[in-house]
Design a protein around this motif. Structure first.
Motif, PDB file in Angstrom:
ATOM      1  N   UNK A  19       5.387   2.088  -1.666  1.00 30.66           N
ATOM      2  CA  UNK A  19       6.570   1.571  -0.964  1.00 30.66           C
ATOM      3  C   UNK A  19       7.511   2.703  -0.563  1.00 30.66           C
ATOM      4  N   UNK A  20       7.740   3.633  -1.478  1.00 27.80           N
ATOM      5  CA  UNK A  20       8.696   4.703  -1.189  1.00 27.80           C
ATOM      6  C   UNK A  20       8.163   5.710  -0.172  1.00 27.80           C
ATOM      7  N   UNK A  21       6.853   5.825  -0.063  1.00 32.06           N
ATOM      8  CA  UNK A  21       6.263   6.819   0.831  1.00 32.06           C
ATOM      9  C   UNK A  21       5.858   6.273   2.202  1.00 32.06           C
ATOM     10  N   UNK A  22       5.910   4.961   2.379  1.00 24.66           N
ATOM     11  CA  UNK A  22       5.423   4.400   3.644  1.00 24.66           C
ATOM     12  C   UNK A  22       6.484   3.631   4.421  1.00 24.66           C
ATOM     13  N   UNK A  23       7.733   3.770   4.030  1.00 27.17           N
ATOM     14  CA  UNK A  23       8.832   3.098   4.736  1.00 27.17           C
ATOM     15  C   UNK A  23       8.865   3.506   6.207  1.00 27.17           C
ATOM     16  N   UNK A  24       8.491   4.747   6.492  1.00 24.71           N
ATOM     17  CA  UNK A  24       8.528   5.265   7.858  1.00 24.71           C
ATOM     18  C   UNK A  24       7.278   4.902   8.671  1.00 24.71           C
ATOM     19  N   UNK A  25       6.405   4.083   8.098  1.00 24.14           N
ATOM     20  CA  UNK A  25       5.197   3.670   8.811  1.00 24.14           C
ATOM     21  C   UNK A  25       3.966   4.508   8.496  1.00 24.14           C
ATOM     22  N   UNK A  26       4.119   5.521   7.667  1.00 27.14           N
ATOM     23  CA  UNK A  26       2.962   6.351   7.315  1.00 27.14           C
ATOM     24  C   UNK A  26       2.098   5.638   6.266  1.00 27.14           C
ATOM     25  N   UNK A  57      -0.503  -5.369  -0.945  1.00 27.47           N
ATOM     26  CA  UNK A  57      -0.397  -4.138  -0.164  1.00 27.47           C
ATOM     27  C   UNK A  57      -1.382  -4.220   0.989  1.00 27.47           C
ATOM     28  N   UNK A  58      -1.257  -3.302   1.927  1.00 28.90           N
ATOM     29  CA  UNK A  58      -2.187  -3.225   3.050  1.00 28.90           C
ATOM     30  C   UNK A  58      -2.921  -1.896   2.990  1.00 28.90           C
ATOM     31  N   UNK A  59      -4.082  -1.862   3.631  1.00 31.66           N
ATOM     32  CA  UNK A  59      -4.829  -0.603   3.706  1.00 31.66           C
ATOM     33  C   UNK A  59      -5.492  -0.497   5.065  1.00 31.66           C
ATOM     34  N   UNK A  60      -5.758   0.736   5.443  1.00 34.01           N
ATOM     35  CA  UNK A  60      -6.438   1.009   6.702  1.00 34.01           C
ATOM     36  C   UNK A  60      -7.470   2.101   6.447  1.00 34.01           C
ATOM     37  N   UNK A  61      -8.627   1.966   7.073  1.00 35.95           N
ATOM     38  CA  UNK A  61      -9.682   2.967   6.930  1.00 35.95           C
ATOM     39  C   UNK A  61      -9.572   3.991   8.049  1.00 35.95           C
ATOM     40  N   UNK A  63      -9.517   8.301   9.495  1.00 35.94           N
ATOM     41  CA  UNK A  63      -8.838   9.573   9.243  1.00 35.94           C
ATOM     42  C   UNK A  63      -7.334   9.435   9.008  1.00 35.94           C
ATOM     43  N   UNK A  64      -6.720   8.444   9.616  1.00 34.86           N
ATOM     44  CA  UNK A  64      -5.288   8.194   9.404  1.00 34.86           C
ATOM     45  C   UNK A  64      -5.058   6.996   8.492  1.00 34.86           C
ATOM     46  N   UNK A  65      -6.080   6.689   7.704  1.00 33.00           N
ATOM     47  CA  UNK A  65      -6.024   5.513   6.836  1.00 33.00           C
ATOM     48  C   UNK A  65      -5.256   5.772   5.559  1.00 33.00           C
ATOM     49  N   UNK A  70       4.167  -3.235   4.468  1.00 27.47           N
ATOM     50  CA  UNK A  70       4.948  -3.637   5.638  1.00 27.47           C
ATOM     51  C   UNK A  70       6.399  -3.866   5.212  1.00 27.47           C
ATOM     52  N   UNK A  71       7.275  -3.933   6.182  1.00 31.64           N
ATOM     53  CA  UNK A  71       8.687  -4.216   5.875  1.00 31.64           C
ATOM     54  C   UNK A  71       8.830  -5.549   5.147  1.00 31.64           C
ATOM     55  N   UNK A  72       8.019  -6.512   5.533  1.00 31.03           N
ATOM     56  CA  UNK A  72       8.068  -7.825   4.884  1.00 31.03           C
ATOM     57  C   UNK A  72       7.602  -7.727   3.432  1.00 31.03           C
ATOM     58  N   UNK A  73       6.569  -6.923   3.172  1.00 30.54           N
ATOM     59  CA  UNK A  73       6.052  -6.764   1.807  1.00 30.54           C
ATOM     60  C   UNK A  73       7.091  -6.116   0.895  1.00 30.54           C
ATOM     61  N   UNK A  74       7.926  -5.250   1.448  1.00 31.25           N
ATOM     62  CA  UNK A  74       8.972  -4.604   0.645  1.00 31.25           C
ATOM     63  C   UNK A  74       9.978  -5.608   0.097  1.00 31.25           C
TER      64      UNK A  74
END
Length: 146
Positions: A19-26, A57-61, A63-65, A70-74
């Motif tokens: 949560x703390x590391x992905x607020x910016x969409x990363x 939580x969400x995940x993506x596969x 190279x940029x996975x 999401x903001x809603x999950x927070x």
């Protein structure tokens, strides 16, 4: 001592870190998460896969996975993480682990433990996943020993 299982402890720490590391969409990878929450990588991977399947939580596969929220999950209560990993026993169970314990058939600890259990439930349902982001980023609270 913890009121949560070891699996749930790792899940909570990992979700707070994500949560703390992905607020910016990363997105953040398993290796980084495991290192920063002091968890075995393989075990944490299984926990995060389960949380992803359960929609916490969400995940993506690719190279940029990686894992992200999401903001809603927070805005979800941390009780959702606890329920997903440990079930709802912490919210309803007997302090002595007795299956027959109830208002009608109370155990010796029933009435006092019920007060504690209700306070824990209130804290877990009234606290959001993203609530700690600012303090984590500022280093005011920690997810592992410095």
């Amino acid at each position: 001592m913890s009121i949560f299982s070891k699996t749930c402890e790792y899940a909570l720490r990992a979700v707070f870190y994500i949560a703390s590391k992905t607020v910016d969409g990363s997105r953040v990878g398993i290796r980084e998460i495991a290192k920063n929450v002091d968890s075995p990588e393989h075990f944490l991977g299984k926990i995060l896969q389960d949380l992803s399947r359960k929609g916490i939580i969400d995940s993506a596969k690719g190279p940029n996975g990686g894992f992200f929220l999401t903001r809603q999950a927070l805005k979800r209560p941390i009780s959702d993480i606890v329920s997903a990993v440990d079930g709802d026993n912490i919210f309803t169970g007997c302090g002595m682990g007795l299956t027959y314990c109830s208002e009608i058939n109370p155990c010796p600890l029933h009435h006092e433990f019920k007060k504690i259990r209700n306070r824990i439930t209130k804290m877990l349902t009234g606290t959001t996943i993203g609530q700690f982001n600012k303090d984590l980023l500022l280093g005011k609270i920690l997810l592992k020993k410095p």
